[in-house]
Scaffold this active site. Sequence first.
Site, PDB file in Angstrom:
ATOM      1  N   ASP A 195       0.804  -1.225   0.000  1.00 48.94           N
ATOM      2  CA  ASP A 195       0.000   0.000   0.000  1.00 48.94           C
ATOM      3  C   ASP A 195       0.839   1.277   0.000  1.00 48.94           C
ATOM      4  OD1 ASP A 195       0.933  -0.653   2.507  1.00 48.94           O
ATOM      5  OD2 ASP A 195      -0.830   0.085   3.571  1.00 48.94           O
ATOM      6  N   GLU A 236      11.545  -3.536  12.714  1.00 50.45           N
ATOM      7  CA  GLU A 236      12.672  -3.038  11.926  1.00 50.45           C
ATOM      8  C   GLU A 236      13.959  -3.091  12.749  1.00 50.45           C
ATOM      9  OE1 GLU A 236       9.786  -1.539  12.388  1.00 50.45           O
ATOM     10  OE2 GLU A 236       8.887  -1.052  10.442  1.00 50.45           O
TER      11      GLU A 236
END
Length: 324
Positions: free
Chosen positions: A188, A274
Amino acid sequence: MKSVLFSRFFILLPWILIVIIMLDVDTRRPAPPLTSRPYFAPYSGGRGGARFPLRRGGPGRGREPRNESWPRPPPPEPPLPTIYAITPTYSRPVQKAELTRLANTFRQVAQLHWILVEDAAARSELVSRFLARAGLPSTHLHVPTPRRYKRPGLPRATEQRNAGLAWLRQRHGHQRAQPGVLFFADDDNTYSLELFQEMRTTRKVSVWPVGLVGGRRYERPLVENGKVVGWYTGWRADRPFAIDMAGFAVSLQVILSNPKAVFKRRGSQPGMQESDFLRQITTVEELEPKANNCTKVLVWHTRTEKVNLANEPKYHLDTVTIEV
Ligand code: UDP
Ligand code: MN
């Protein structure tokens, strides 16, 4: 006798002069200009396009160059590192629209391999058909997220990203790594073409700003003297790598030489995916800042509005069945 010779000489003289002038003009004609390279030249030029300067109508075609100023062919270019884009994706009303936007971007990037990983127990027909028509080198994987992890507040797409990593390691495990760069491309987000130019030169791990993320207009690594020294972020600034999934790329060599580096479920806090991953493969000091020392936003963490299906009939009413 003399006069005959004289008259022949004067008949030939103009022709001799014409030939001499033509030869002189020919060798002095300036070399044609080198063809200009397209905007995304560092890696797209010379592939599919002309490798050598065009010599349209120039003299000496098929002959040795006549003088030293003639352009020589450039030395062969180094091989273009492949960009591997790992995209987790799941079935929802906007899925095909998201994948269409993404494919339209990727199709404009040279030497890109799309690893699309469905969050599903099997490959869906929709995605299989879509990929077959996408006109992109691709690999279609699937792995379902266990139900216990499908809860708000828990990290998404952990298993899918790991499946992409496993595929890469398996494919390249037995040979010396070809030059390659991996990045995680959620379905997205919005990606500028310049981003791919930037990440292509990643040596180990590169980083750049991400727009529309973390409750701010952007987040970015802070750079001093070419090194990352901190993070501009409005959310959990204590993260070791305060960066979104869309804000970094890793060389294939680093992925292969750290075979155990994966995204973890156990012990991982929200928003730490992350950092948990990056700390397994690199250090902050080692990061390579891209996008003009991390001062340009080339990717946006856009999120698509949930679609309004309030008027969708409960049972199929149309006379045909249409894939959306
Ligand atoms: N995703 C997935 N399964 C899910 C939810 C998300 O595979 O149950 C994928 C999604 O298609 C996207 C990525 O994981 O590529 C990140 O999800 P999302 O965009 O919803 O997360 P956010 O925008 O909050 O980072
Ligand atoms: Mn998203």
